[in-house]
Scaffold this active site. Structure first.
Site, PDB file in Angstrom:
ATOM      1  N   ASP A 174     -21.539  43.102 -31.704  1.00 11.17           N
ATOM      2  CA  ASP A 174     -21.061  42.440 -31.515  1.00 11.17           C
ATOM      3  C   ASP A 174     -20.462  42.550 -30.130  1.00 11.17           C
ATOM      4  O   ASP A 174     -19.630  43.261 -29.872  1.00 11.17           O
ATOM      5  CB  ASP A 174     -19.849  43.614 -32.545  1.00 11.17           C
ATOM      6  N   LYS A 214     -14.615  34.442 -27.999  1.00 14.72           N
ATOM      7  CA  LYS A 214     -13.237  34.592 -27.488  1.00 14.72           C
ATOM      8  C   LYS A 214     -14.698  33.991 -25.959  1.00 14.72           C
ATOM      9  O   LYS A 214     -14.458  32.581 -26.047  1.00 14.72           O
ATOM     10  CB  LYS A 214     -13.536  35.612 -26.814  1.00 14.72           C
ATOM     11  N   TYR A 250     -14.039  46.877 -35.408  1.00 13.43           N
ATOM     12  CA  TYR A 250     -13.183  45.080 -35.741  1.00 13.43           C
ATOM     13  C   TYR A 250     -14.424  44.198 -35.774  1.00 13.43           C
ATOM     14  O   TYR A 250     -14.784  44.162 -34.378  1.00 13.43           O
ATOM     15  CB  TYR A 250     -11.931  45.445 -35.602  1.00 13.43           C
TER      16      TYR A 250
HETATM   17  N1  HOZ Z   1      -6.698  41.929 -33.402  1.00 16.24           N
HETATM   18  C1  HOZ Z   1      -7.143  40.388 -32.552  1.00 16.24           C
HETATM   19  C2  HOZ Z   1      -7.730  40.697 -31.532  1.00 16.24           C
HETATM   20  N2  HOZ Z   1      -8.807  42.088 -31.751  1.00 16.24           N
HETATM   21  C3  HOZ Z   1      -5.999  40.278 -32.538  1.00 16.24           C
HETATM   22  C4  HOZ Z   1      -5.947  38.340 -32.454  1.00 16.24           C
HETATM   23  C5  HOZ Z   1      -4.770  37.439 -32.583  1.00 16.24           C
HETATM   24  O1  HOZ Z   1      -3.813  37.744 -32.861  1.00 16.24           O
HETATM   25  O2  HOZ Z   1      -4.906  36.427 -31.584  1.00 16.24           O
END
Ligand code: HOZ
Length: 428
Positions: free
Chosen positions: A239, A267, A144
Protein backbone atom coordinates in the site's frame (compact mmCIF):
# COMPACT_ATOMS: atom_id res chain seq x y z
CA UNK A 1 -5.45 33.71 16.98
CA UNK A 2 -9.17 34.16 16.54
CA UNK A 3 -11.28 31.29 15.29
CA UNK A 4 -14.68 33.02 15.39
CA UNK A 5 -15.76 32.24 11.86
CA UNK A 6 -14.41 28.65 11.99
CA UNK A 7 -16.42 28.07 15.17
CA UNK A 8 -19.58 29.41 13.53
CA UNK A 9 -19.01 27.33 10.41
CA UNK A 10 -18.53 24.23 12.56
CA UNK A 11 -21.88 24.83 14.28
CA UNK A 12 -23.54 25.13 10.86
CA UNK A 13 -21.75 22.07 9.48
CA UNK A 14 -22.87 19.98 12.45
CA UNK A 15 -26.51 20.54 11.51
CA UNK A 16 -26.12 18.82 8.17
CA UNK A 17 -22.93 16.75 8.22
CA UNK A 18 -22.33 14.00 10.85
CA UNK A 19 -19.86 15.46 13.34
CA UNK A 20 -19.49 18.47 11.05
CA UNK A 21 -16.81 16.79 8.94
CA UNK A 22 -16.47 14.44 5.99
CA UNK A 23 -13.50 12.56 7.47
CA UNK A 24 -13.36 12.00 11.25
CA UNK A 25 -9.80 13.04 12.18
CA UNK A 26 -10.55 16.56 10.92
CA UNK A 27 -13.03 17.10 13.78
CA UNK A 28 -10.18 17.76 16.30
CA UNK A 29 -11.80 15.31 18.72
CA UNK A 30 -8.46 13.77 19.64
CA UNK A 31 -6.93 17.14 20.51
CA UNK A 32 -9.98 19.12 21.61
CA UNK A 33 -11.14 22.49 20.32
CA UNK A 34 -12.86 23.51 17.13
CA UNK A 35 -11.68 22.45 13.70
CA UNK A 36 -10.20 25.19 11.57
CA UNK A 37 -12.05 25.84 8.32
CA UNK A 38 -9.56 26.49 5.55
CA UNK A 39 -10.47 28.99 2.88
CA UNK A 40 -7.46 28.76 0.61
CA UNK A 41 -3.88 27.62 0.35
CA UNK A 42 -0.80 28.55 -1.62
CA UNK A 43 2.63 26.94 -1.55
CA UNK A 44 3.47 25.84 1.98
CA UNK A 45 0.71 27.85 3.65
CA UNK A 46 -2.93 27.50 4.61
CA UNK A 47 -5.25 30.47 5.18
CA UNK A 48 -8.34 29.98 7.30
CA UNK A 49 -11.77 31.61 7.24
CA UNK A 50 -10.73 34.02 10.03
CA UNK A 51 -7.74 35.25 8.05
CA UNK A 52 -5.08 33.29 10.00
CA UNK A 53 -2.06 31.89 8.17
CA UNK A 54 -0.39 28.54 8.93
CA UNK A 55 2.69 26.64 7.80
CA UNK A 56 1.13 23.38 6.64
CA UNK A 57 2.57 20.02 7.71
CA UNK A 58 -0.51 18.04 6.67
CA UNK A 59 -0.39 18.89 2.98
CA UNK A 60 -3.74 17.29 2.33
CA UNK A 61 -2.35 14.19 4.08
CA UNK A 62 0.35 13.80 1.44
CA UNK A 63 -0.58 14.88 -2.09
CA UNK A 64 0.74 18.47 -1.97
CA UNK A 65 4.34 17.43 -2.39
CA UNK A 66 5.03 20.48 -4.59
CA UNK A 67 2.91 22.86 -2.52
CA UNK A 68 -0.68 24.04 -2.65
CA UNK A 69 -2.20 25.53 -5.78
CA UNK A 70 0.94 24.62 -7.70
CA UNK A 71 0.48 26.64 -10.86
CA UNK A 72 1.21 24.03 -13.56
CA UNK A 73 -1.22 21.60 -11.88
CA UNK A 74 -3.90 24.27 -11.51
CA UNK A 75 -3.47 25.27 -15.15
CA UNK A 76 -3.69 21.66 -16.32
CA UNK A 77 -6.99 21.23 -14.47
CA UNK A 78 -8.45 24.53 -15.66
CA UNK A 79 -7.56 23.89 -19.29
CA UNK A 80 -8.92 20.38 -19.13
CA UNK A 81 -12.17 21.49 -17.44
CA UNK A 82 -12.94 23.71 -20.42
CA UNK A 83 -13.02 20.56 -22.56
CA UNK A 84 -15.61 18.76 -20.43
CA UNK A 85 -15.30 17.25 -16.98
CA UNK A 86 -16.42 13.62 -17.33
CA UNK A 87 -17.38 11.39 -20.22
CA UNK A 88 -17.46 7.82 -18.92
CA UNK A 89 -15.47 6.80 -22.01
CA UNK A 90 -11.76 6.10 -22.48
CA UNK A 91 -9.55 9.15 -23.02
CA UNK A 92 -6.02 9.49 -24.41
CA UNK A 93 -4.99 11.14 -21.16
CA UNK A 94 -5.47 7.91 -19.19
CA UNK A 95 -2.99 6.04 -21.37
CA UNK A 96 -0.49 8.90 -21.07
CA UNK A 97 -0.45 8.91 -17.27
CA UNK A 98 -0.50 5.09 -17.20
CA UNK A 99 2.58 4.98 -19.45
CA UNK A 100 4.36 7.49 -17.26
CA UNK A 101 3.49 5.69 -14.00
CA UNK A 102 4.58 2.34 -15.45
CA UNK A 103 7.90 3.88 -16.49
CA UNK A 104 8.50 5.37 -13.02
CA UNK A 105 7.57 2.44 -10.79
CA UNK A 106 9.68 -0.74 -10.80
CA UNK A 107 8.13 -4.01 -11.89
CA UNK A 108 4.67 -2.90 -12.98
CA UNK A 109 3.33 -3.52 -16.47
CA UNK A 110 -0.21 -2.28 -16.09
CA UNK A 111 -2.12 0.11 -13.84
CA UNK A 112 -5.81 0.74 -13.25
CA UNK A 113 -7.05 4.09 -12.00
CA UNK A 114 -9.77 4.44 -9.37
CA UNK A 115 -10.91 7.37 -7.22
CA UNK A 116 -9.20 6.92 -3.85
CA UNK A 117 -6.63 4.94 -1.91
CA UNK A 118 -9.48 3.06 -0.25
CA UNK A 119 -10.74 1.85 -3.61
CA UNK A 120 -7.23 0.94 -4.74
CA UNK A 121 -6.54 -1.28 -1.71
CA UNK A 122 -10.02 -2.80 -1.72
CA UNK A 123 -9.67 -3.70 -5.41
CA UNK A 124 -6.11 -4.98 -5.00
CA UNK A 125 -7.24 -7.43 -2.34
CA UNK A 126 -10.15 -8.63 -4.47
CA UNK A 127 -7.75 -9.13 -7.36
CA UNK A 128 -5.32 -11.05 -5.14
CA UNK A 129 -8.12 -13.28 -3.89
CA UNK A 130 -9.39 -13.92 -7.40
CA UNK A 131 -5.92 -14.59 -8.75
CA UNK A 132 -4.80 -16.96 -5.99
CA UNK A 133 -8.26 -18.46 -5.40
CA UNK A 134 -7.71 -18.05 -1.67
CA UNK A 135 -9.74 -16.01 0.82
CA UNK A 136 -7.57 -14.87 3.70
CA UNK A 137 -5.35 -11.84 3.89
CA UNK A 138 -2.81 -10.67 6.44
CA UNK A 139 -2.81 -7.05 7.49
CA UNK A 140 -0.71 -5.45 10.19
CA UNK A 141 -2.12 -3.89 13.36
CA UNK A 142 -2.00 -0.11 13.06
CA UNK A 143 -1.76 -0.12 9.27
CA UNK A 144 -4.62 1.66 7.56
CA UNK A 145 -5.62 0.77 4.03
CA UNK A 146 -8.74 2.88 3.74
CA UNK A 147 -12.17 2.22 5.11
CA UNK A 148 -13.35 -0.85 3.22
CA UNK A 149 -14.64 -3.67 5.43
CA UNK A 150 -11.69 -6.09 5.27
CA UNK A 151 -9.32 -3.44 6.60
CA UNK A 152 -11.26 -1.94 9.50
CA UNK A 153 -9.71 -4.34 11.96
CA UNK A 154 -7.04 -2.91 14.26
CA UNK A 155 -6.62 -0.15 11.70
CA UNK A 156 -4.43 2.88 12.32
CA UNK A 157 -5.25 6.50 11.50
CA UNK A 158 -8.78 7.61 12.48
CA UNK A 159 -9.65 4.37 14.23
CA UNK A 160 -6.62 4.63 16.50
CA UNK A 161 -7.22 8.32 17.00
CA UNK A 162 -10.63 7.54 18.47
CA UNK A 163 -9.61 4.32 20.21
CA UNK A 164 -12.04 2.09 18.29
CA UNK A 165 -10.21 -1.08 17.30
CA UNK A 166 -12.87 -2.29 14.89
CA UNK A 167 -15.88 -0.67 13.28
CA UNK A 168 -19.43 -1.91 13.87
CA UNK A 169 -20.89 -2.85 10.51
CA UNK A 170 -17.98 -5.11 9.59
CA UNK A 171 -19.47 -8.60 9.71
CA UNK A 172 -17.88 -11.54 11.50
CA UNK A 173 -17.75 -13.26 8.14
CA UNK A 174 -15.56 -10.51 6.70
CA UNK A 175 -13.43 -10.15 9.81
CA UNK A 176 -12.56 -13.87 9.92
CA UNK A 177 -10.73 -13.60 6.59
CA UNK A 178 -8.47 -10.80 7.83
CA UNK A 179 -5.58 -12.13 9.89
CA UNK A 180 -3.67 -9.64 12.02
CA UNK A 181 0.08 -9.54 12.48
CA UNK A 182 2.29 -7.15 14.43
CA UNK A 183 4.27 -4.74 12.28
CA UNK A 184 7.97 -5.59 12.13
CA UNK A 185 7.35 -9.03 13.70
CA UNK A 186 8.33 -11.65 11.13
CA UNK A 187 7.83 -14.59 13.52
CA UNK A 188 4.21 -13.57 13.93
CA UNK A 189 3.73 -13.59 10.15
CA UNK A 190 5.38 -17.00 9.88
CA UNK A 191 3.09 -18.45 12.55
CA UNK A 192 0.00 -17.18 10.68
CA UNK A 193 1.18 -18.85 7.48
CA UNK A 194 1.86 -22.04 9.45
CA UNK A 195 -1.66 -22.04 10.90
CA UNK A 196 -3.36 -21.18 7.58
CA UNK A 197 -1.52 -23.31 5.03
CA UNK A 198 -2.54 -22.60 1.40
CA UNK A 199 -5.29 -20.24 2.55
CA UNK A 200 -3.58 -16.87 2.47
CA UNK A 201 -4.13 -14.86 -0.70
CA UNK A 202 -2.01 -11.86 0.20
CA UNK A 203 -0.10 -9.83 2.71
CA UNK A 204 -1.01 -6.15 2.51
CA UNK A 205 1.36 -3.70 4.13
CA UNK A 206 2.31 -0.04 4.20
CA UNK A 207 6.04 -0.51 3.46
CA UNK A 208 6.62 2.52 5.66
CA UNK A 209 3.64 2.70 8.02
CA UNK A 210 2.15 6.17 8.06
CA UNK A 211 -1.09 5.77 9.98
CA UNK A 212 0.28 5.09 13.48
CA UNK A 213 2.75 7.89 13.10
CA UNK A 214 5.61 7.13 10.75
CA UNK A 215 7.07 3.67 11.35
CA UNK A 216 9.95 2.41 9.23
CA UNK A 217 10.26 -1.28 8.43
CA UNK A 218 13.08 -2.98 10.37
CA UNK A 219 16.02 -4.00 8.26
CA UNK A 220 15.20 -7.26 6.45
CA UNK A 221 11.49 -7.25 7.36
CA UNK A 222 10.13 -6.46 3.89
CA UNK A 223 12.62 -8.86 2.28
CA UNK A 224 11.41 -11.65 4.54
CA UNK A 225 7.78 -10.90 3.68
CA UNK A 226 8.75 -11.12 0.01
CA UNK A 227 10.33 -14.53 0.57
CA UNK A 228 7.36 -15.87 2.55
CA UNK A 229 4.93 -14.75 -0.17
CA UNK A 230 7.01 -16.20 -2.99
CA UNK A 231 7.36 -19.53 -1.19
CA UNK A 232 3.71 -19.83 -0.23
CA UNK A 233 2.06 -18.58 -3.42
CA UNK A 234 0.57 -15.55 -1.66
CA UNK A 235 0.84 -12.10 -3.23
CA UNK A 236 2.66 -9.22 -1.60
CA UNK A 237 0.64 -6.01 -1.79
CA UNK A 238 2.39 -2.74 -1.02
CA UNK A 239 0.00 0.00 0.00
CA UNK A 240 2.01 2.92 -1.32
CA UNK A 241 -0.81 5.42 -0.98
CA UNK A 242 1.45 7.54 1.24
CA UNK A 243 4.90 6.44 0.07
CA UNK A 244 4.23 6.25 -3.68
CA UNK A 245 5.89 9.02 -5.71
CA UNK A 246 7.00 10.52 -2.36
CA UNK A 247 9.92 8.49 -1.02
CA UNK A 248 11.40 8.09 -4.49
CA UNK A 249 10.19 8.16 -8.09
CA UNK A 250 9.40 4.47 -7.72
CA UNK A 251 8.23 4.80 -4.11
CA UNK A 252 9.17 2.37 -1.34
CA UNK A 253 9.77 -0.42 -3.85
CA UNK A 254 12.63 1.61 -5.28
CA UNK A 255 13.89 2.88 -1.91
CA UNK A 256 14.12 -0.61 -0.40
CA UNK A 257 14.76 -2.52 -3.66
CA UNK A 258 11.82 -4.86 -3.04
CA UNK A 259 9.35 -5.95 -5.65
CA UNK A 260 5.73 -6.31 -4.57
CA UNK A 261 3.16 -8.17 -6.69
CA UNK A 262 0.53 -5.45 -6.52
CA UNK A 263 1.16 -1.81 -5.60
CA UNK A 264 -1.58 0.61 -4.51
CA UNK A 265 -1.41 4.35 -5.00
CA UNK A 266 -3.35 7.44 -3.96
CA UNK A 267 -2.54 10.98 -2.84
CA UNK A 268 0.47 12.23 -4.91
CA UNK A 269 -0.63 10.34 -8.03
CA UNK A 270 -3.71 12.57 -8.25
CA UNK A 271 -1.94 15.88 -7.78
CA UNK A 272 -4.55 16.79 -5.14
CA UNK A 273 -7.57 15.49 -7.01
CA UNK A 274 -9.38 12.28 -6.04
CA UNK A 275 -7.29 9.52 -7.64
CA UNK A 276 -6.20 6.08 -6.56
CA UNK A 277 -4.62 3.32 -8.62
CA UNK A 278 -3.38 -0.23 -8.36
CA UNK A 279 -0.75 -1.81 -10.53
CA UNK A 280 1.22 -4.98 -11.09
CA UNK A 281 2.59 -7.45 -13.59
CA UNK A 282 0.44 -8.06 -16.67
CA UNK A 283 -0.36 -11.67 -15.72
CA UNK A 284 -1.98 -10.43 -12.49
CA UNK A 285 -3.56 -7.23 -13.80
CA UNK A 286 -5.10 -9.06 -16.78
CA UNK A 287 -7.17 -11.00 -14.28
CA UNK A 288 -9.30 -7.86 -14.06
CA UNK A 289 -12.52 -7.37 -15.99
CA UNK A 290 -13.01 -7.02 -18.98
CA UNK A 291 -10.06 -9.36 -19.72
CA UNK A 292 -10.39 -11.49 -16.63
CA UNK A 293 -13.06 -12.55 -14.14
CA UNK A 294 -12.36 -10.12 -11.25
CA UNK A 295 -14.81 -7.24 -11.44
CA UNK A 296 -13.98 -3.62 -10.69
CA UNK A 297 -15.44 -0.46 -12.24
CA UNK A 298 -16.25 3.22 -11.70
CA UNK A 299 -17.99 6.06 -13.54
CA UNK A 300 -15.43 8.61 -12.41
CA UNK A 301 -12.39 6.31 -12.68
CA UNK A 302 -9.80 7.92 -14.94
CA UNK A 303 -11.72 11.19 -14.77
CA UNK A 304 -10.08 13.71 -17.14
CA UNK A 305 -9.63 16.48 -14.55
CA UNK A 306 -8.03 14.09 -12.10
CA UNK A 307 -5.84 12.54 -14.80
CA UNK A 308 -4.70 15.97 -15.97
CA UNK A 309 -3.66 16.95 -12.44
CA UNK A 310 -1.94 13.61 -11.87
CA UNK A 311 -0.13 13.68 -15.19
CA UNK A 312 1.25 17.15 -14.53
CA UNK A 313 2.35 16.16 -11.03
CA UNK A 314 4.07 12.93 -12.09
CA UNK A 315 5.71 14.66 -15.06
CA UNK A 316 7.32 17.20 -12.73
CA UNK A 317 8.44 14.58 -10.24
CA UNK A 318 9.86 12.50 -13.07
CA UNK A 319 11.79 15.37 -14.60
CA UNK A 320 13.16 16.96 -11.43
CA UNK A 321 16.26 14.91 -10.64
CA UNK A 322 16.73 16.62 -7.27
CA UNK A 323 13.24 16.66 -5.81
CA UNK A 324 13.44 13.60 -3.55
CA UNK A 325 16.91 14.60 -2.33
CA UNK A 326 15.65 18.11 -1.53
CA UNK A 327 12.64 16.76 0.36
CA UNK A 328 14.86 14.40 2.32
CA UNK A 329 17.28 17.20 3.23
CA UNK A 330 14.52 19.56 4.33
CA UNK A 331 12.93 16.89 6.50
CA UNK A 332 16.33 15.90 7.93
CA UNK A 333 16.90 19.56 8.85
CA UNK A 334 13.55 19.65 10.66
CA UNK A 335 14.28 16.36 12.42
CA UNK A 336 17.71 17.49 13.60
CA UNK A 337 16.40 20.83 14.85
CA UNK A 338 13.47 19.30 16.70
CA UNK A 339 15.68 16.63 18.28
CA UNK A 340 18.04 19.29 19.61
CA UNK A 341 15.34 21.41 21.20
CA UNK A 342 13.42 18.43 22.61
CA UNK A 343 16.60 17.08 24.21
CA UNK A 344 17.45 20.53 25.53
CA UNK A 345 14.01 20.76 27.14
CA UNK A 346 14.29 17.21 28.57
CA UNK A 347 11.19 15.97 26.75
CA UNK A 348 10.66 12.19 26.50
CA UNK A 349 10.32 11.65 22.76
CA UNK A 350 11.04 9.52 19.73
CA UNK A 351 11.18 10.93 16.21
CA UNK A 352 10.70 8.53 13.30
CA UNK A 353 11.46 9.56 9.76
CA UNK A 354 11.79 8.09 6.29
CA UNK A 355 12.47 10.68 3.59
CA UNK A 356 9.78 13.35 3.76
CA UNK A 357 7.54 11.44 6.20
CA UNK A 358 8.16 12.21 9.85
CA UNK A 359 6.41 11.86 13.21
CA UNK A 360 7.07 12.93 16.79
CA UNK A 361 6.03 10.47 19.53
CA UNK A 362 6.03 11.57 23.15
CA UNK A 363 7.68 8.45 24.52
CA UNK A 364 11.39 7.86 24.98
CA UNK A 365 11.26 4.21 23.85
CA UNK A 366 11.58 3.10 20.24
CA UNK A 367 8.32 3.17 18.29
CA UNK A 368 8.25 0.26 15.84
CA UNK A 369 4.69 -1.11 15.89
CA UNK A 370 1.11 -0.31 16.91
CA UNK A 371 1.64 -1.12 20.59
CA UNK A 372 4.72 1.06 20.94
CA UNK A 373 2.93 3.84 19.00
CA UNK A 374 0.08 3.68 21.52
CA UNK A 375 2.52 4.26 24.39
CA UNK A 376 2.94 7.91 23.37
CA UNK A 377 1.71 10.54 25.83
CA UNK A 378 -1.41 11.96 24.22
CA UNK A 379 -1.82 14.75 26.78
CA UNK A 380 1.55 16.16 25.77
CA UNK A 381 0.61 15.77 22.11
CA UNK A 382 -2.58 17.80 22.63
CA UNK A 383 -0.65 20.67 24.20
CA UNK A 384 2.01 20.43 21.48
CA UNK A 385 -0.66 20.56 18.75
CA UNK A 386 -2.50 23.60 20.14
CA UNK A 387 0.61 25.54 21.07
CA UNK A 388 1.97 25.07 17.54
CA UNK A 389 -1.38 26.03 16.03
CA UNK A 390 -1.38 29.26 18.06
CA UNK A 391 2.01 30.04 16.53
CA UNK A 392 0.75 29.43 13.00
CA UNK A 393 1.95 25.86 12.52
CA UNK A 394 -0.61 23.26 11.46
CA UNK A 395 0.30 19.62 12.16
CA UNK A 396 -2.23 16.77 11.90
CA UNK A 397 -4.72 16.82 14.79
CA UNK A 398 -3.82 13.29 15.87
CA UNK A 399 -0.73 11.65 17.33
CA UNK A 400 -1.28 8.73 14.93
CA UNK A 401 -0.80 10.70 11.73
CA UNK A 402 2.43 11.37 9.88
CA UNK A 403 3.64 14.84 8.92
CA UNK A 404 4.19 15.26 5.18
CA UNK A 405 6.85 17.69 4.01
CA UNK A 406 6.33 19.73 0.88
CA UNK A 407 9.03 21.11 -1.39
CA UNK A 408 7.35 24.50 -1.06
CA UNK A 409 8.60 24.79 2.54
CA UNK A 410 11.57 27.12 2.94
CA UNK A 411 14.41 26.73 5.41
CA UNK A 412 13.02 29.85 7.05
CA UNK A 413 9.70 28.04 7.64
CA UNK A 414 11.54 25.04 9.05
CA UNK A 415 13.72 27.19 11.32
CA UNK A 416 10.64 29.03 12.58
CA UNK A 417 8.97 25.68 13.29
CA UNK A 418 11.97 24.46 15.32
CA UNK A 419 12.01 27.73 17.25
CA UNK A 420 8.30 27.28 18.05
CA UNK A 421 8.82 23.68 19.22
CA UNK A 422 11.51 25.03 21.55
CA UNK A 423 9.22 27.78 22.84
CA UNK A 424 6.37 25.35 23.47
CA UNK A 425 8.45 23.17 25.78
CA UNK A 426 10.27 26.05 27.44
CA UNK A 427 6.94 27.42 28.58
CA UNK A 428 5.66 24.08 30.01
N1 HOZ B 1 -6.95 9.60 8.46
C1 HOZ B 1 -6.80 10.17 7.16
C2 HOZ B 1 -5.36 10.22 6.76
N2 HOZ B 1 -4.57 9.13 7.20
C3 HOZ B 1 -7.43 11.52 7.19
C4 HOZ B 1 -7.79 12.05 5.87
C5 HOZ B 1 -8.64 13.32 5.93
O1 HOZ B 1 -9.25 13.59 6.95
O2 HOZ B 1 -8.69 14.01 4.93
Amino acid sequence: MLYKRSSQLFVEANQVIPGGVNSPVRAFKAVGGTPIFIKEAKGAYLYDEDGNKYIDYINSWGPMILGHAHEPVVNAVVERAKMGTSFGTPTALETKIAELAVSMVPGIDKIRFVNSGTEACMSAVRLARGYTKRDKIIKFSGCYHGHSDSFLIAAGSGLSTFGVPNSPGVTQGTAKDTLLANYNDIEHVKSLFEANKNEIAAIIIEPVAGNMGCIPPKSGFLEQLRTICSESGALLIFDEVMTGFRLAKGGAQELFSIQADIVCFGKVIGGGLPVGAFAGRAEIMDYLSPLGPVYQAGTLSGNPLAMAAGLQMLTELNEDQEIFKRLDEKTAFLEKGMREVLIKNQVAFTINRVGSMISVHFDANPVYDFQTAKNGDNETFKIFFHELLKRGIYIAPSAYETWFITDALTYEDLTYTIKCVDEVFQSL
